[in-house]
Design a protein around this motif. Sequence first.
Motif, short mmCIF file in Angstrom:
data_model
loop_
_atom_site.label_atom_id
_atom_site.label_comp_id
_atom_site.label_asym_id
_atom_site.label_seq_id
_atom_site.Cartn_x
_atom_site.Cartn_y
_atom_site.Cartn_z
N ASP A 35 0.82 -1.21 0.00
CA ASP A 35 0.00 0.00 0.00
C ASP A 35 0.85 1.26 0.00
OD1 ASP A 35 -2.43 -1.40 0.06
OD2 ASP A 35 -2.33 -1.60 2.23
N GLN A 36 2.09 1.14 0.54
CA GLN A 36 2.95 2.31 0.64
C GLN A 36 4.36 1.96 0.21
OE1 GLN A 36 2.66 3.79 4.66
NE2 GLN A 36 0.76 4.87 4.25
N GLY A 40 4.60 5.45 -3.87
CA GLY A 40 3.16 5.25 -3.70
C GLY A 40 2.82 3.78 -3.71
N PRO A 41 1.54 3.43 -3.72
CA PRO A 41 1.14 2.03 -3.69
C PRO A 41 1.52 1.30 -4.98
CG PRO A 41 -0.77 3.42 -4.06
CD PRO A 41 0.38 4.34 -3.75
N ASP A 42 1.66 -0.02 -4.88
CA ASP A 42 1.95 -0.81 -6.08
C ASP A 42 0.87 -0.64 -7.13
OD1 ASP A 42 4.39 -1.92 -5.28
OD2 ASP A 42 3.41 -3.51 -4.16
N SER A 44 -2.62 1.84 -7.68
CA SER A 44 -3.50 2.90 -7.21
C SER A 44 -4.96 2.50 -7.41
CB SER A 44 -3.22 4.20 -7.96
OG SER A 44 -4.19 5.18 -7.63
N GLU A 45 -5.77 2.76 -6.41
CA GLU A 45 -7.20 2.46 -6.52
C GLU A 45 -8.01 3.73 -6.75
OE1 GLU A 45 -8.65 -0.16 -3.50
OE2 GLU A 45 -7.00 -1.58 -3.75
N GLU A 46 -7.35 4.78 -7.19
CA GLU A 46 -8.05 6.01 -7.51
C GLU A 46 -8.90 5.81 -8.77
OE1 GLU A 46 -8.08 9.08 -5.98
OE2 GLU A 46 -7.03 8.08 -4.33
N VAL A 60 -8.53 -2.06 -12.19
CA VAL A 60 -7.78 -2.22 -10.95
C VAL A 60 -7.41 -3.68 -10.71
CG1 VAL A 60 -7.93 -2.02 -8.43
CG2 VAL A 60 -8.66 -0.12 -9.88
N LYS A 64 -3.62 -5.22 -10.44
CA LYS A 64 -3.15 -5.98 -9.29
C LYS A 64 -2.52 -7.30 -9.72
CE LYS A 64 -6.47 -4.25 -5.84
NZ LYS A 64 -7.62 -4.61 -4.96
#
Length: 206
Positions: A35-36, A40-42, A44-46, A60, A64
């Motif tokens: 997540d961090q 940034g995260p592996d 992004s869920e934006e 997404v 993943k």
Amino acid sequence: MKNPYQKIYLASKSPRRRELLRQIGVAFELLLLRDQTPRGPDVSEEVLPHEAPQAYVARVTMEKARAAQQMMVWRSLPVRPILAADTTVTIDGQILGKPADKAEAGAMLRRLSGRSHQVLTSIAVIHGEQSWQLTQVSDVLFQELTEAMIEAYCDTSEPYDKAGAYGIQGPAAIFIESIRGSHSGIMGLPLFETAQLLQQAGIRIL
């Protein structure tokens, strides 16, 4: 007889997905994304601008799976099929993510109260250069929720790690008048569809 050495990587932190895979006898190891990181995260869920819920959850999920595949290669891990999934809740075409706090959780539940909404779970399996993906959609009808019910539920830990601020496998099950679709899909992993994809990747279920 099923090959006891068949195993997959599960790219998910969800304890519910682990339970569901165990339910159908799929052996797995966790391959967890971060997540961090300094960048940034592996994954992004934006939500992208103007992105539809079904396009969002599919994108997404595949990101993943691809990130987990890269991790497998970087760590020189044994090559196995990789399963990734993502679940989102949508109503009126809008995505309801995980609530940040009690006020946001309450607002989501008031919006779902007495109405039907959709739960979308996309699953992706990658093995070598091949990939398989589908998105399962379920319709969920909530009863009318009183303020007392919403307040009591939001005082628990239940709403805060779940899309749409509820989980069907917990106390919120009493809110649900009916579902049309997949109970396990609403939990986060539609088992019928998951079995189909895993079997295409060479994993024998029964």
